[in-house]
Design an enzyme around this catalytic site. Structure first.
Site, PDB file in Angstrom:
ATOM      1  N   LYS A  39     -10.616  -1.941   8.062  1.00 39.16           N
ATOM      2  CA  LYS A  39      -9.348  -1.743   8.765  1.00 39.16           C
ATOM      3  C   LYS A  39      -9.626  -1.225  10.166  1.00 39.16           C
ATOM      4  O   LYS A  39     -10.138  -0.111  10.328  1.00 39.16           O
ATOM      5  CB  LYS A  39      -8.490  -0.745   7.978  1.00 39.16           C
ATOM      6  CG  LYS A  39      -7.177  -0.395   8.632  1.00 39.16           C
ATOM      7  CD  LYS A  39      -6.373   0.575   7.779  1.00 39.16           C
ATOM      8  CE  LYS A  39      -6.686   2.003   8.096  1.00 39.16           C
ATOM      9  NZ  LYS A  39      -5.749   2.947   7.437  1.00 39.16           N
ATOM     10  N   GLU A  58       0.861  -1.190   0.000  1.00 41.94           N
ATOM     11  CA  GLU A  58       0.000   0.000   0.000  1.00 41.94           C
ATOM     12  C   GLU A  58       0.891   1.231   0.000  1.00 41.94           C
ATOM     13  O   GLU A  58       1.727   1.383   0.889  1.00 41.94           O
ATOM     14  CB  GLU A  58      -0.892  -0.012   1.245  1.00 41.94           C
ATOM     15  CG  GLU A  58      -1.583   1.291   1.568  1.00 41.94           C
ATOM     16  CD  GLU A  58      -2.120   1.359   2.990  1.00 41.94           C
ATOM     17  OE1 GLU A  58      -2.299   2.479   3.500  1.00 41.94           O
ATOM     18  OE2 GLU A  58      -2.346   0.292   3.602  1.00 41.94           O
TER      19      GLU A  58
END
Length: 213
Positions: free
Chosen positions: A133, A44
C-alpha cells in the site's frame, strides 16, 4: 483455510477496497449492504474502534460468499490473530512491520502493509507482502507511482489516501493494482443521516469510473 490466491485475484479484478473507518455496529451492516449494492465487493474495517473485531465477525457471517472482508490499521501480531479468528481475509497496515506481515502469512491471509519509499516497498515484499500500500498516495500523485514502478514493476502496489473519482483513473493508468478508498467513498455524514441510497450511488460512480481505464 482461506484461499489466498482467490483473494489476490479478487483484489486484482475488483480494484477497489472500501475503507470503513469509525463506523459503529449499528450502521456498519447497512453501510456494507449499500456498498455491495453499488458494486463494491471488498471492504476493510479499520481497528480504531473497540468493537471493530466484533464488527468484522458480524460482517463475515452476514456477507459470507458475497464480499471479501479484511482488517485495517493492524499494528501488531495480537491484532492479526484476533481478526483472523473473526474471519478477516486480508490484513492492511499503515506501515511495514515484519512481524505483522509474517504472522499474516502464517495464518493464510493476504498481506497489504503500507510503505512510501523504494526501500520500504522492497522490504515489505521481501517480508512476504502480497500487495504494498503506497500511502499517502494522493499527496504524492500518479507520477510518483510511475517513478516507483519503473524499477519495481514486479511489486503489486495499491494507492491509498486521497483517492477520489477525479484521480483514481490516473493512478490505475500509472500501474497500481488497486485502490483503497475511505472517506471519499464511505461518507460518515451520509451514514449517520441514514442516507444509504447515496452511499450506494456513490459506490456505483466509483465502479463505473473503472471502465474508463
Amino acid at each position: 483455510m482461506k484461499n489466498e490466491n482467490n483473494i489476490i485475484d479478487a483484489i486484482n479484478a475488483n480494484k477497489i477496497i472500501a475503507i470503513i473507518r469509525g463506523i459503529d455496529k449499528e450502521h456498519i451492516v447497512k453501510t456494507a449492504e449499500a456498498l455491495l449494492a453499488g458494486g463494491i465487493k471488498i471492504m476493510e474495517i479499520t481497528l480504531n474502534r473497540s468493537d471493530a473485531v466484533e464488527s468484522i465477525e458480524m460482517l463475515c457471517k452476514t456477507f459470507s460468499g458475497k464480499m471479501l472482508l479484511g482488517a485495517g490499521t493492524v499494528l501488531n501480531k495480537k491484532q492479526v490473530e484476533e481478526v483472523s479468528k473473526a474471519g478477516a481475509m486480508f490484513i492492511v497496515s499503515p506501515n511495514t512491520d515484519r512481524e505483522v506481515i509474517e504472522q499474516t502469512k502464517n495464518l493464510n491471509m493476504v498481506s497489504i502493509p503500507g510503505a512510501l519509499t523504494p526501500s520500504e516497498i522492497v522490504d515489505a515484499r521481501k517480508f512476504g507482502a502480497d500487495f504494498v500500500k503506497v500511502f499517502p498516495a494522493g499527496s504524492l500523485g500518479p507520477n510518483y507511482i510511475k517513478a516507483i514502478r519503473a524499477p519495481l514493476d514486479n511489486i503489486p502496489l495499491l494507492a491509498v489516501g486521497g483517492i477520489d473519482t477525479e484521480n483514481m483513473c490516473e493512478f490505475l493508468k500509472a500501474g497500481v493494482a488497486g485502490l483503497g478508498i475511505g472517506g471519499n467513498l464511505v461518507d460518515k455524514t451520509l451514514i449517520s443521516s441514514g442516507k444509504y441510497d447515496e452511499i450506494r450511488e456513490n459506490a456505483a460512480k466509483y465502479v463505473k469510473k473503472l471502465k474508463e481505464v
